[in-house]
Design an enzyme around this catalytic site. Structure first.
Site, mmCIF file in Angstrom:
data_model
loop_
_atom_site.group_PDB
_atom_site.id
_atom_site.type_symbol
_atom_site.label_atom_id
_atom_site.label_comp_id
_atom_site.label_asym_id
_atom_site.label_seq_id
_atom_site.Cartn_x
_atom_site.Cartn_y
_atom_site.Cartn_z
ATOM 1 N N GLY A 11 37.514 -47.250 20.474
ATOM 2 C CA GLY A 11 36.061 -47.304 20.578
ATOM 3 C C GLY A 11 35.348 -46.958 19.295
ATOM 4 C CB CYS A 12 36.338 -45.239 16.170
ATOM 5 S SG CYS A 12 35.669 -44.876 14.530
ATOM 6 C CB ILE A 13 31.835 -48.729 15.075
ATOM 7 C CG1 ILE A 13 31.103 -48.772 16.417
ATOM 8 C CG2 ILE A 13 31.367 -49.854 14.164
ATOM 9 C CD1 ILE A 13 29.625 -48.435 16.314
#
Length: 145
Positions: A11-13
């Site tokens: 989920g970390c961009i």
């Protein structure tokens, strides 16, 4: 091209952008969840090489960001113990190609190590999102899990 074991916070961009850059350069990326990996001290330590302890830390981690933990005041043993308990503290991504392991995504270093097709001007190391840590193996260079 290289097979890159890529330990990320899902989920970390920026981890997503980093994987896209590696794939665009022709590398095979095998993503693993940094937060659920059952790390062992010796394996985790290998990703940091000769970097100073304060550079092992994710400065976006809540404990660092809110001042509860000062990476400049931590010993190697303390850092590893804290990271095993709270993997959000680990600078990410952790990447492994063969026997070589690195922490972080300095685009120039990655380019000289395995090659990238482009280098962006943006900071791709600090993940702008944060979430609660999840529970957390060490990948042998000879065997894939």
């Amino acid at each position: 091209m290289a097979t890159v074991y890529f330990y990320e916070k899902p989920g970390c961009i920026n981890n997503t952008r980093q994987k896209q850059m590696l794939t665009a350069a022709g590398h095979q990326v095998i993503a693993r969840n940094l937060l659920t990996e059952p790390w062992q001290k010796e394996c985790l330590r290998a990703f940091f090489g000769s970097e100073p302890v304060h550079q092992w830390f994710n400065y976006s981690a809540p404990a660092v960001k809110n001042g509860a933990l000062d990476p400049n005041q931590i010993s190697e043993e303390q850092a590893l113990a804290l990271m095993l308990k709270d993997p959000l503290l680990i600078r990410r991504p952790l990447m492994q190609v063969g026997d070589v392991r690195v922490a972080g995504f300095d685009q120039h270093k990655v380019h000289h190590w395995i090659g990238l097709t482009e280098i962006l001007g943006a900071d791709l190391e600090s993940c702008p999102r944060s979430s609660e840590p999840e529970p957390h193996a060490c990948l042998s260079s000879a065997t894939e899990k």
